[in-house]
Every structure is written in structure tokens, then in C-alpha cells.
Design a protein around this motif. Structure first.
Motif, PDB file in Angstrom:
ATOM      1  N   ASN A 182     220.577 -39.627  89.227  1.00  0.00           N
ATOM      2  CA  ASN A 182     221.426 -38.378  88.360  1.00  0.00           C
ATOM      3  C   ASN A 182     220.120 -37.491  87.482  1.00  0.00           C
ATOM      4  OD1 ASN A 182     223.946 -38.830  89.323  1.00  0.00           O
ATOM      5  ND2 ASN A 182     224.450 -39.466  87.190  1.00  0.00           N
ATOM      6  N   GLN A 183     219.078 -38.173  86.995  1.00  0.00           N
ATOM      7  CA  GLN A 183     218.025 -37.681  86.267  1.00  0.00           C
ATOM      8  C   GLN A 183     217.343 -36.854  87.146  1.00  0.00           C
ATOM      9  OE1 GLN A 183     217.540 -37.594  82.797  1.00  0.00           O
ATOM     10  NE2 GLN A 183     216.597 -35.984  83.545  1.00  0.00           N
ATOM     11  N   ALA A 184     217.132 -37.609  88.255  1.00  0.00           N
ATOM     12  CA  ALA A 184     216.066 -36.779  89.136  1.00  0.00           C
ATOM     13  C   ALA A 184     216.827 -35.545  89.630  1.00  0.00           C
ATOM     14  CB  ALA A 184     215.752 -37.700  90.175  1.00  0.00           C
ATOM     15  N   ILE A 185     218.203 -35.551  89.952  1.00  0.00           N
ATOM     16  CA  ILE A 185     218.766 -34.333  90.422  1.00  0.00           C
ATOM     17  C   ILE A 185     219.012 -33.442  89.334  1.00  0.00           C
ATOM     18  CG2 ILE A 185     221.049 -33.501  90.920  1.00  0.00           C
ATOM     19  CD1 ILE A 185     221.695 -36.357  92.335  1.00  0.00           C
ATOM     20  N   ALA A 186     219.119 -33.686  88.262  1.00  0.00           N
ATOM     21  CA  ALA A 186     219.112 -32.725  86.818  1.00  0.00           C
ATOM     22  C   ALA A 186     217.729 -32.033  86.797  1.00  0.00           C
ATOM     23  CB  ALA A 186     219.395 -33.684  85.595  1.00  0.00           C
ATOM     24  N   ASN A 187     216.596 -32.802  87.014  1.00  0.00           N
ATOM     25  CA  ASN A 187     215.329 -32.191  87.019  1.00  0.00           C
ATOM     26  C   ASN A 187     215.029 -31.321  88.179  1.00  0.00           C
ATOM     27  OD1 ASN A 187     214.831 -34.097  84.912  1.00  0.00           O
ATOM     28  ND2 ASN A 187     213.442 -35.349  86.050  1.00  0.00           N
ATOM     29  N   VAL A 188     215.485 -31.339  89.297  1.00  0.00           N
ATOM     30  CA  VAL A 188     215.412 -30.549  90.499  1.00  0.00           C
ATOM     31  C   VAL A 188     216.129 -29.146  90.325  1.00  0.00           C
ATOM     32  CG1 VAL A 188     215.832 -30.320  92.870  1.00  0.00           C
ATOM     33  CG2 VAL A 188     214.868 -32.423  92.234  1.00  0.00           C
ATOM     34  N   LEU A 189     217.327 -29.635  89.765  1.00  0.00           N
ATOM     35  CA  LEU A 189     218.507 -28.305  89.640  1.00  0.00           C
ATOM     36  C   LEU A 189     218.038 -27.686  88.148  1.00  0.00           C
ATOM     37  CD1 LEU A 189     221.444 -29.719  91.392  1.00  0.00           C
ATOM     38  CD2 LEU A 189     219.746 -28.333  92.233  1.00  0.00           C
ATOM     39  N   PHE A 190     217.229 -28.034  87.473  1.00  0.00           N
ATOM     40  CA  PHE A 190     217.204 -27.616  86.031  1.00  0.00           C
ATOM     41  C   PHE A 190     218.760 -27.560  85.338  1.00  0.00           C
ATOM     42  CE2 PHE A 190     213.777 -25.840  88.775  1.00  0.00           C
ATOM     43  CZ  PHE A 190     212.685 -26.393  87.889  1.00  0.00           C
ATOM     44  N   VAL A 191     219.283 -28.678  85.269  1.00  0.00           N
ATOM     45  CA  VAL A 191     220.598 -28.718  84.626  1.00  0.00           C
ATOM     46  C   VAL A 191     220.395 -29.981  83.721  1.00  0.00           C
ATOM     47  CG1 VAL A 191     221.853 -27.408  86.263  1.00  0.00           C
ATOM     48  CG2 VAL A 191     221.520 -29.883  86.407  1.00  0.00           C
ATOM     49  N   SER A 192     221.491 -30.374  83.126  1.00  0.00           N
ATOM     50  CA  SER A 192     221.593 -31.455  82.088  1.00  0.00           C
ATOM     51  C   SER A 192     222.234 -32.592  83.087  1.00  0.00           C
ATOM     52  CB  SER A 192     222.383 -31.201  80.924  1.00  0.00           C
ATOM     53  OG  SER A 192     223.799 -31.230  81.219  1.00  0.00           O
ATOM     54  N   VAL A 193     221.857 -33.885  82.757  1.00  0.00           N
ATOM     55  CA  VAL A 193     222.307 -34.913  83.419  1.00  0.00           C
ATOM     56  C   VAL A 193     223.887 -35.097  83.212  1.00  0.00           C
ATOM     57  CG1 VAL A 193     222.435 -37.456  83.302  1.00  0.00           C
ATOM     58  CG2 VAL A 193     220.260 -36.295  82.811  1.00  0.00           C
ATOM     59  N   GLU A 194     224.571 -34.540  82.036  1.00  0.00           N
ATOM     60  CA  GLU A 194     225.860 -34.579  82.135  1.00  0.00           C
ATOM     61  C   GLU A 194     226.398 -33.557  83.105  1.00  0.00           C
ATOM     62  OE1 GLU A 194     229.375 -35.742  81.322  1.00  0.00           O
ATOM     63  OE2 GLU A 194     227.623 -36.674  80.201  1.00  0.00           O
ATOM     64  N   THR A 195     225.850 -32.410  83.237  1.00  0.00           N
ATOM     65  CA  THR A 195     226.347 -31.391  84.273  1.00  0.00           C
ATOM     66  C   THR A 195     226.355 -32.160  85.856  1.00  0.00           C
ATOM     67  OG1 THR A 195     225.533 -29.554  82.992  1.00  0.00           O
ATOM     68  CG2 THR A 195     225.700 -29.137  85.439  1.00  0.00           C
ATOM     69  N   VAL A 196     225.214 -32.994  85.848  1.00  0.00           N
ATOM     70  CA  VAL A 196     225.031 -33.667  87.169  1.00  0.00           C
ATOM     71  C   VAL A 196     226.423 -34.556  87.577  1.00  0.00           C
ATOM     72  CG1 VAL A 196     223.791 -35.105  88.621  1.00  0.00           C
ATOM     73  CG2 VAL A 196     222.804 -33.221  87.444  1.00  0.00           C
TER      74      VAL A 196
END
Length: 239
Positions: A182-196
Motif C-alpha cells: 500500500n505505501q509503495a502504491i501511494a507513493n507511485v500514485l501520489f495519494v495517501s495510504v488511506e486512499t489506497v
């Protein structure tokens, strides 16, 4: 069989990851052995040239990760047998003859945690090994990425129509299939972990899946995710 001469020991949180290989080509066996020996955190357990010898090697020496040549496992039976051991991370090396949606989907559904091309580069192999030995870890070779531009099916609505994934959910599912947390996905998409997390929950609901790994397996099996050598990735930043 060419096992390591050191006796097998249980792996602790700080010990090296034991790696084994089942492959019929001597050069491949020697190459992976050399790669493991020079990679910190990895420990070479041994190699086998056939499925039967490979099964015995894994039973006797108990590696943490075993890589399997798809040419020795054309119907997926060997990888399924190995994957039945929850403590063993199985990485399937797929050749061009078996680079199909049906074969890879069957492997994922059968419990294989890692899928790479047989021609994968050393860094990819190391990343796959390191990924699948983590709790619930998995890895899908970037060369086997899926096409997210096709319509995505979800659960049936009362009127018989299927609820599709949004474009952002497409992106998240793609990154999950690539092995990102989740954290890596958040970094890639420039969103928060909660959004992921919210997107992941929606994906699980729409695909009627119990967890992330199951969602990918369901997506492959149902055709939501399909292998495409020229797969187009949705660009981050598009809602």
C-alpha cells in the motif's frame, strides 16, 4: 541433485533466505547458484534437474524459496504440489511457450507466489525471491504486466450488469499485481495510504475476493487481467 553441503536449519527473522532451483539446464542451475552466492541475505540450498528430484530436495532441505522452470511443469502440477507447503515460496519461471493467460492464472490460483519470465534479469530474480519469502508476499514480472484498458468485470448488479472497476482501481490492481504494498502504491500514485486502502477494499468487494492475492487470482481467472506483451499502463495522476 546438487544440494548445499550445509545442513538445513530453520530460518529466523535475521537469517539468510534459503533458495533452491528445479531446472533441467545445467547452465541455468550454475548461474542461479552464482547469483545467490553473491547476493547478501540469500543462501544457496541446492538444485535439481527433474520434478521428482526437486520434490525430494525440498522435502529434505526445506528451502524458503524454490524457483521452478515452467518447461518441467507444463500442467502446473509440480508448482501446485510445492505451493501446498505454506512455508515455501514458489517462483515460476515462465518460458515463451507457456506465456499465456491460462497458464499464469492457473499458477497464481494454485498458490504460486512469484511469476517471472525465464529470461528475467538477475535483479528481477533477486527481487522475486525477496518478495515471496515475506508474509503474504508475491511478485509478478513487469514483463508479464496485464492490460488494464479492457473493461473490468465486477459482481453482477440486480439488473444483470457488471459493476466495473474505476480507472484508479485499475491502476491500484495493476500495482498490486506488480507486487507493491500500500505505501509503495501511494507513493507511485501520489495519494495517501488511506486512499489506497479504500481502493483496495472496493476492488475486493467488486471482485468478491477475500484478500489481495485472491483478487489477482480471480482477476486472472475471469479475464479481468490478461497477459499482453504490449500492455498499456494507465498513467498515475488520472482519476
Amino acid at each position: 541433485m546438487t544440494p548445499n553441503t550445509n545442513p538445513p536449519t530453520g530460518r529466523t527473522a535475521h537469517s539468510a533466505v534459503g533458495v533452491a532451483l528445479i531446472d533441467g539446464v545445467p547452465l541455468v542451475r550454475e548461474g542461479l547458484s552464482a547469483l545467490v552466492h553473491r547476493t547478501p541475505g540469500l543462501r544457496w540450498v541446492g538444485a535439481a534437474e527433474s520434478p521428482s528430484v526437486g520434490l525430494r530436495l525440498c522435502e529434505r532441505l526445506r528451502p524458503d524459496v524454490v524457483l521452478v522452470d515452467s518447461g518441467l511443469d507444463p500442467r502446473g502440477q509440480l508448482s501446485h504440489l510445492l505451493a501446498a507447503n505454506r512455508d515455501l515460496g514458489v517462483v515460476l519461471m515462465v518460458d515463451e511457450a507457456r506465456r499465456t493467460t491460462q497458464y499464469v492464472a492457473g499458477a497464481v490460483t494454485g498458490g504460486v507466489r512469484g511469476v517471472v519470465l525465464r529470461t528475467a534479469q538477475p535483479p528481477q530474480l533477486v527481487k522475486a525471491i525477496q518478495s515471496v519469502c515475506q508474509p503474504d508476499g508475491r511478485y509478478v514480472d513487469a514483463a508479464l504486466t496485464v492490460n488494464l484498458t479492457a473493461p473490468v468485470a465486477g459482481p453482477l448488479r440486480p439488473n444483470g450488469a457488471r459493476q466495473p472497476l474505476s480507472q484508479r482501481e485499475h491502476q491500484v490492481l495493476q500495482l498490486i499485481a506488480d507486487g507493491l504494498e500500500n505505501q509503495a502504491i501511494a507513493n507511485v500514485l501520489f495519494v495517501s495510504v488511506e486512499t489506497v486502502r479504500t481502493h483496495v477494499k472496493s476492488i475486493l468487494r467488486k471482485l468478491a475476493s477475500r484478500d489481495r492475492t485472491h483478487a489477482v487470482a480471480v482477476a486472472f481467472r475471469s479475464g479481468v487481467l490478461t497477459l499482453d506483451g504490449a500492455a498499456h499502463r494507465s498513467r498515475p495522476g488520472v482519476n
